[in-house]
Design a protein around this motif. Structure first.
Motif, PDB file in Angstrom:
ATOM      1  N   ASP A  44      25.541 -57.344  19.498  1.00 28.83           N
ATOM      2  CA  ASP A  44      26.973 -57.345  19.710  1.00 28.83           C
ATOM      3  C   ASP A  44      27.344 -58.765  20.099  1.00 28.83           C
ATOM      4  OD1 ASP A  44      29.645 -56.967  20.309  1.00 28.83           O
ATOM      5  OD2 ASP A  44      29.317 -55.034  21.286  1.00 28.83           O
ATOM      6  N   GLU A  45      28.100 -59.437  19.244  1.00 24.95           N
ATOM      7  CA  GLU A  45      28.508 -60.820  19.488  1.00 24.95           C
ATOM      8  C   GLU A  45      29.845 -60.889  20.229  1.00 24.95           C
ATOM      9  OE1 GLU A  45      26.280 -63.234  18.584  1.00 24.95           O
ATOM     10  OE2 GLU A  45      25.047 -61.528  17.959  1.00 24.95           O
ATOM     11  N   PHE A  46      30.452 -59.733  20.477  1.00 26.49           N
ATOM     12  CA  PHE A  46      31.712 -59.623  21.228  1.00 26.49           C
ATOM     13  C   PHE A  46      32.837 -60.458  20.609  1.00 26.49           C
ATOM     14  CE2 PHE A  46      28.313 -58.734  24.369  1.00 26.49           C
ATOM     15  CZ  PHE A  46      28.595 -57.381  24.549  1.00 26.49           C
ATOM     16  N   ASP A  47      32.842 -60.532  19.281  1.00 19.94           N
ATOM     17  CA  ASP A  47      33.931 -61.203  18.582  1.00 19.94           C
ATOM     18  C   ASP A  47      35.199 -60.347  18.656  1.00 19.94           C
ATOM     19  OD1 ASP A  47      32.289 -63.323  17.851  1.00 19.94           O
ATOM     20  OD2 ASP A  47      31.642 -62.329  16.004  1.00 19.94           O
ATOM     21  N   GLY A  48      36.329 -60.995  18.447  1.00 17.86           N
ATOM     22  CA  GLY A  48      37.584 -60.274  18.477  1.00 17.86           C
ATOM     23  C   GLY A  48      38.104 -60.124  19.896  1.00 17.86           C
TER      24      GLY A  48
ATOM     25  N   LEU B 287      30.991 -63.603  32.060  1.00 17.06           N
ATOM     26  CA  LEU B 287      31.203 -63.800  30.631  1.00 17.06           C
ATOM     27  C   LEU B 287      29.896 -63.541  29.879  1.00 17.06           C
ATOM     28  CD1 LEU B 287      33.391 -67.038  30.478  1.00 17.06           C
ATOM     29  CD2 LEU B 287      34.122 -64.702  29.991  1.00 17.06           C
ATOM     30  N   ILE B 288      29.926 -62.605  28.943  1.00 17.87           N
ATOM     31  CA  ILE B 288      28.747 -62.287  28.130  1.00 17.87           C
ATOM     32  C   ILE B 288      29.017 -62.764  26.709  1.00 17.87           C
ATOM     33  CG2 ILE B 288      27.206 -60.463  27.329  1.00 17.87           C
ATOM     34  CD1 ILE B 288      28.179 -58.792  29.738  1.00 17.87           C
ATOM     35  N   ASP B 289      28.227 -63.724  26.266  1.00 13.16           N
ATOM     36  CA  ASP B 289      28.414 -64.306  24.940  1.00 13.16           C
ATOM     37  C   ASP B 289      27.874 -63.385  23.847  1.00 13.16           C
ATOM     38  OD1 ASP B 289      28.985 -66.204  22.970  1.00 13.16           O
ATOM     39  OD2 ASP B 289      27.040 -67.179  23.194  1.00 13.16           O
ATOM     40  N   TYR B 290      26.696 -62.818  24.075  1.00 11.51           N
ATOM     41  CA  TYR B 290      26.137 -61.867  23.116  1.00 11.51           C
ATOM     42  C   TYR B 290      25.075 -61.023  23.796  1.00 11.51           C
ATOM     43  CZ  TYR B 290      22.157 -65.181  22.689  1.00 11.51           C
ATOM     44  OH  TYR B 290      21.093 -66.010  22.936  1.00 11.51           O
ATOM     45  N   ALA B 291      24.780 -59.882  23.181  1.00 12.95           N
ATOM     46  CA  ALA B 291      23.638 -59.035  23.531  1.00 12.95           C
ATOM     47  C   ALA B 291      22.903 -58.732  22.241  1.00 12.95           C
ATOM     48  CB  ALA B 291      24.098 -57.750  24.198  1.00 12.95           C
ATOM     49  N   ARG B 292      21.557 -58.915  22.230  1.00 12.32           N
ATOM     50  CA  ARG B 292      20.781 -58.756  21.010  1.00 12.32           C
ATOM     51  C   ARG B 292      19.472 -58.034  21.292  1.00 12.32           C
ATOM     52  NH1 ARG B 292      21.535 -65.079  19.049  1.00 12.32           N
ATOM     53  NH2 ARG B 292      23.784 -64.946  18.627  1.00 12.32           N
ATOM     54  N   VAL B 293      19.027 -57.288  20.321  1.00 11.62           N
ATOM     55  CA  VAL B 293      17.727 -56.616  20.394  1.00 11.62           C
ATOM     56  C   VAL B 293      16.923 -57.008  19.163  1.00 11.62           C
ATOM     57  CG1 VAL B 293      16.513 -54.407  20.410  1.00 11.62           C
ATOM     58  CG2 VAL B 293      18.586 -54.689  21.784  1.00 11.62           C
ATOM     59  N   TYR B 294      15.695 -57.436  19.386  1.00 16.04           N
ATOM     60  CA  TYR B 294      14.765 -57.833  18.324  1.00 16.04           C
ATOM     61  C   TYR B 294      13.571 -56.883  18.314  1.00 16.04           C
ATOM     62  CZ  TYR B 294      17.145 -62.392  18.685  1.00 16.04           C
ATOM     63  OH  TYR B 294      18.073 -63.406  18.737  1.00 16.04           O
ATOM     64  N   LYS B 295      12.969 -56.728  17.131  1.00 16.61           N
ATOM     65  CA  LYS B 295      11.744 -55.959  17.063  1.00 16.61           C
ATOM     66  C   LYS B 295      10.552 -56.804  17.462  1.00 16.61           C
ATOM     67  CE  LYS B 295      10.913 -56.802  12.125  1.00 16.61           C
ATOM     68  NZ  LYS B 295      10.761 -56.182  10.796  1.00 16.61           N
TER      69      LYS B 295
ATOM     70  N   ASN C 238       9.953 -50.934  22.252  1.00 20.83           N
ATOM     71  CA  ASN C 238       9.218 -52.190  22.285  1.00 20.83           C
ATOM     72  C   ASN C 238       9.985 -53.235  21.497  1.00 20.83           C
ATOM     73  OD1 ASN C 238       6.826 -51.391  23.773  1.00 20.83           O
ATOM     74  ND2 ASN C 238       6.308 -50.152  21.981  1.00 20.83           N
ATOM     75  N   GLY C 239      10.003 -54.450  21.992  1.00 20.64           N
ATOM     76  CA  GLY C 239      10.742 -55.530  21.364  1.00 20.64           C
ATOM     77  C   GLY C 239      11.292 -56.461  22.416  1.00 20.64           C
ATOM     78  N   ARG C 240      12.399 -57.111  22.081  1.00 20.78           N
ATOM     79  CA  ARG C 240      13.007 -58.080  22.980  1.00 20.78           C
ATOM     80  C   ARG C 240      14.498 -57.772  23.120  1.00 20.78           C
ATOM     81  NH1 ARG C 240      12.260 -63.617  24.463  1.00 20.78           N
ATOM     82  NH2 ARG C 240      14.204 -64.810  24.624  1.00 20.78           N
ATOM     83  N   ALA C 241      14.954 -57.637  24.347  1.00 22.28           N
ATOM     84  CA  ALA C 241      16.379 -57.509  24.648  1.00 22.28           C
ATOM     85  C   ALA C 241      16.827 -58.816  25.287  1.00 22.28           C
ATOM     86  CB  ALA C 241      16.635 -56.339  25.583  1.00 22.28           C
ATOM     87  N   GLU C 242      17.894 -59.401  24.739  1.00 28.64           N
ATOM     88  CA  GLU C 242      18.304 -60.747  25.142  1.00 28.64           C
ATOM     89  C   GLU C 242      19.817 -60.802  25.297  1.00 28.64           C
ATOM     90  OE1 GLU C 242      16.603 -64.309  23.058  1.00 28.64           O
ATOM     91  OE2 GLU C 242      18.677 -64.535  22.362  1.00 28.64           O
ATOM     92  N   VAL C 243      20.274 -61.540  26.310  1.00 29.56           N
ATOM     93  CA  VAL C 243      21.700 -61.735  26.532  1.00 29.56           C
ATOM     94  C   VAL C 243      21.953 -63.181  26.934  1.00 29.56           C
ATOM     95  CG1 VAL C 243      21.528 -61.009  28.940  1.00 29.56           C
ATOM     96  CG2 VAL C 243      23.731 -60.931  27.811  1.00 29.56           C
TER      97      VAL C 243
ATOM     98  N   GLY D 106      38.661 -62.609  22.986  1.00 32.34           N
ATOM     99  CA  GLY D 106      39.198 -63.325  21.843  1.00 32.34           C
ATOM    100  C   GLY D 106      38.528 -64.654  21.578  1.00 32.34           C
ATOM    101  N   ALA D 107      37.606 -65.055  22.455  1.00 36.64           N
ATOM    102  CA  ALA D 107      36.878 -66.317  22.292  1.00 36.64           C
ATOM    103  C   ALA D 107      35.382 -66.086  22.128  1.00 36.64           C
ATOM    104  CB  ALA D 107      37.145 -67.224  23.492  1.00 36.64           C
ATOM    105  N   GLY D 108      34.996 -64.866  21.735  1.00 36.03           N
ATOM    106  CA  GLY D 108      33.592 -64.573  21.489  1.00 36.03           C
ATOM    107  C   GLY D 108      32.817 -64.106  22.697  1.00 36.03           C
ATOM    108  N   HIS D 109      33.520 -63.621  23.735  1.00 36.30           N
ATOM    109  CA  HIS D 109      32.839 -63.156  24.945  1.00 36.30           C
ATOM    110  C   HIS D 109      33.330 -61.764  25.327  1.00 36.30           C
ATOM    111  CE1 HIS D 109      33.450 -67.650  25.670  1.00 36.30           C
ATOM    112  NE2 HIS D 109      32.155 -67.530  25.397  1.00 36.30           N
TER     113      HIS D 109
END
Length: 275
Positions: A38-42, A267-275, A122-127, A80-83
């Motif tokens: 989730d890049e929190f765009d919009g 402010l959260i710029d993005y949340a990502r999950v990787y395998k 299992n994987g990587r959770a990153e923010v 509105g600025a990606g956060h």
């Protein structure tokens, strides 16, 4: 908080185990397989396909920590600025916002969870996020074990916690049956500058029998079953869902002082999950 059951995104790809088991774990490479983000765009509310919005305080007994904020849907939104902006502020003194202590909550703030929507085994959770400065503020990125087991039996992984009176220290913690609350097993890292000065990347890498914590790519804490207290159960071989919140007050961060500035925004710029 239980949300409407939706199809969980359960990630089952395992990471290769790190061979370094010394007291100072080496940094681990970031995997390339992005499976959710989730890049929190919009602008406007969070995406309901990924997130549930928590509300309340008294009915959750101060969220177990004697916290002073009442969570509302109005205290978080894409800016509105990606956060994603989660804002803590003084509550309307005339508002009915019942707190655990029998009073109306003095603050409002925001909390979201991906329960029943997005999870990772299992994987990587990153923010990537920027914390607000101030005594009594307590931002966190954490994970809870999916399923029906009551806390702490399902496990809790605190990827990142920061308290406003320790401006350069990041904490990572696990909680489970027999090792929770003050007995949670914790690591920490001290950064060269105040955490609130800039954005930082916080991550946890989870593989079978191993959890590693990172700040800006540097591994600072590692947990394996042999590091548990004798006789305690490792409960982390299951999917975990994500949580973000900005708490106010409680015994650990302390209560806000006259110098604590509100509104205060995580402010959260993005949340990502990787395998």
């Amino acid at each position: 908080m239980k949300a409407t059951a939706l199809l969980a995104v359960v990630l089952l790809a395992a990471l290769s185990a790190c061979t370094d088991t010394g007291d100072e774990p080496e940094p681990t490479a970031t995997p390339s397989g992005l499976v959710w983000s989730d890049e929190f765009d919009g602008s406007g509310p969070v995406d309901e396909k990924s997130w549930n919005v928590a509300t309340g305080n008294k009915e959750f007994d101060g969220w177990g920590n004697e916290e002073l904020q009442y969570y509302t849907k109005d205290n978080l939104a894409r800016d509105g600025a990606g956060h994603l902006a989660i804002t803590a502020e003084h509550a309307d003194p005339d508002a009915e916002l019942p707190c655990w202590n029998g009073k109306n909550c003095a603050y409002t703030s925001g909390r979201i969870t991906s329960e029943d929507k997005v999870s990772m085994q299992n994987g990587r959770a990153e923010v990537r996020m920027k914390v607000p400065a101030g005594v009594g503020l307590w931002p966190a990125f954490w994970m809870l074990g999916s399923g029906a087991e009551q806390w702490p039996n399902g496990g809790e992984i605190d990827v990142m916690e920061w308290v406003g009176n320790e401006t350069r220290t990041v904490y990572g913690t696990v909680h489970g049956p027999g090792y929770f609350d003050d007995a949670g097993i914790q690591g920490e890292i001290n950064l060269p500058a105040d955490l609130s000065d800039d954005f930082h990347v916080f991550a946890v890498q989870k593989s079978p029998q191993r959890i590693q914590w990172q700040v800006d790519g540097k591994t600072f804490f590692e947990m394996t079953p042999d590091k548990l207290p004798e006789g305690k159960k490792w409960v982390f071989e299951r999917p975990f869902y994500l949580l973000f919140n900005l708490a106010v007050g409680g015994p650990w961060p302390g209560n806000p002082t006259a110098a604590t500035k509100f509104p205060a925004t995580l402010l959260i710029d993005y949340a990502r999950v990787y395998k």
